[in-house]
Write a protein that holds these residues in place. Structure first.
Motif, mmCIF file in Angstrom:
data_model
loop_
_atom_site.group_PDB
_atom_site.id
_atom_site.type_symbol
_atom_site.label_atom_id
_atom_site.label_comp_id
_atom_site.label_asym_id
_atom_site.label_seq_id
_atom_site.Cartn_x
_atom_site.Cartn_y
_atom_site.Cartn_z
ATOM 1 N N GLU B 112 0.847 -1.208 0.000
ATOM 2 C CA GLU B 112 0.000 0.000 0.000
ATOM 3 C C GLU B 112 0.878 1.251 0.000
ATOM 4 N N LYS B 113 1.994 1.188 0.736
ATOM 5 C CA LYS B 113 2.927 2.319 0.796
ATOM 6 C C LYS B 113 3.502 2.583 -0.594
ATOM 7 N N GLN B 114 3.847 1.497 -1.311
ATOM 8 C CA GLN B 114 4.414 1.643 -2.658
ATOM 9 C C GLN B 114 3.381 2.236 -3.608
ATOM 10 N N ALA B 115 2.139 1.798 -3.469
ATOM 11 C CA ALA B 115 1.063 2.330 -4.321
ATOM 12 C C ALA B 115 0.859 3.820 -4.038
ATOM 13 N N PHE B 116 1.023 4.193 -2.780
ATOM 14 C CA PHE B 116 0.890 5.599 -2.375
ATOM 15 C C PHE B 116 2.009 6.432 -3.014
ATOM 16 N N MET B 117 3.235 5.919 -2.951
ATOM 17 C CA MET B 117 4.373 6.615 -3.578
ATOM 18 C C MET B 117 4.124 6.786 -5.070
ATOM 19 N N ALA B 118 3.606 5.724 -5.695
ATOM 20 C CA ALA B 118 3.374 5.741 -7.147
ATOM 21 C C ALA B 118 2.318 6.774 -7.540
ATOM 22 N N ALA B 119 1.485 7.182 -6.580
ATOM 23 C CA ALA B 119 0.447 8.189 -6.858
ATOM 24 C C ALA B 119 1.055 9.575 -7.086
ATOM 25 N N GLY B 120 2.357 9.741 -6.693
ATOM 26 C CA GLY B 120 3.020 11.014 -6.958
ATOM 27 C C GLY B 120 3.628 11.704 -5.748
#
Lengths: 151, 147
Positions: B112-120
């Protein structure tokens, strides 16, 4: 009771809360933020935490009592409780939320219910101890003493 | 670069006289639905000399930017009602918002943290907010805005 005795009680009570894991370093950070521009900061934030936690615990009880449990909702409440307890340094409450989230993912109602009882227990324990701490502070100030600074 | 505080019913606090800032005035938008976290973050950040504004979810943050507000730093909680952190971050980046956006997450669920980073996000930190985290963010802000 004389001021010195009250101050000793305060120090011992605070130390035991840290030693027994009820509080962690985050609570100390909050104490350091209290100053003349925010003289009641710690009491205010902890009171907010009590209100917020009681709301969340009621919501959790209601949610787990449903015939068809909405685990997403339960998880969201536990997440919020974990966040607020961690932000005031209520370590044991925070830790009791970890397994709770895992059981939400597994959609295990019985295990969730057991976790809720544990979280409630830890919350009541830390609430009781913090109220004692604040009561000692008030007694020290009323007796004309100053609150000992903790290392 | 001009920075303005937005139109919001949320009170915007000034800095404390005990501020530990480098002397540069940075503005920060705290995006978090938890009233306990909101209160702590506001006082903590004010102590470090930030001008702090607080909103309760991602949509309020996006609406503020739409109203013309801008901040040096956005502290974005991950899980919020109405609009969560990742969605709000994607919206802001879609609007070409160049503010430093730092996610605040719990330790669990790395995916989830990685997906958050990928959001920008520019960075992602673990809750709770500490003096060390703020000091580190101030350092990054000084570099970004080249004071």
């Amino acid at each position: 009771m004389e001021v010195g005795q009250l101050q000793r009680q305060f120090v011992e009570h605070t130390a035991s809360m840290f030693h027994e894991g009820f509080l962690d370093g985050q609570f100390s950070q909050l104490q350091q933020l209290q100053d003349e521009s925010n003289p009641d900061f710690v009491v205010e934030v902890v009171s907010l935490f009590f209100q917020d936690s009681e709301r969340l615990l009621n919501e959790l009880t209601r949610a787990l009592d449903q015939k068809c449990v909405d685990f997403k909702k339960v998880d969201a409440h536990v997440h919020q409780l974990k966040g607020s307890s961690s932000s005031i340094g209520a370590q044991r409450v925070k830790n009791s939320c970890f397994n709770f989230r895992n059981f939400c993912e597994e959609q295990n109602t019985e295990a969730c219910f057991r976790c809720l009882q544990l979280v409630k227990q830890e919350y009541l324990l830390v609430k009781n101890k913090l109220e004692t701490l604040f009561r000692l502070e008030q007694q020290i100030l009323a007796a004309g003493g100053s609150i000992p600074m903790m290392e | 670069m001009a920075f303005r505080m937005g139109n919001s019913s949320t009170k915007c606090s000034g800095s404390s006289k005990n501020c530990l800032a480098t002397g540069n005035k940075f503005s920060v938008l705290v995006v978090d639905d938890d009233p306990v976290v909101q209160r702590i973050h506001r006082v903590f950040l004010n102590r470090f000399g930030f001008e702090t504004q607080v909103v309760g979810n991602g949509k309020e943050a996006v609406d503020l930017y739409c109203s013309g507000a801008s901040f040096h730093l956005v502290l974005m909680d991950m899980e919020m009602p109405v609009m969560d952190g990742p969605e709000a971050t994607r919206e802001l980046r879609g609007m070409e918002v160049s503010s430093m956006i730092v996610g605040m997450t719990s330790r669990d669920r790395d995916s989830e943290k990685q997906a958050f980073m990928a959001a920008g996000l520019d960075d992602c930190r673990v809750k709770p907010l500490t003096a060390d985290i703020i000091t580190s963010l101030l350092h990054q802000l000084n570099i970004k805005y080249q004071y």
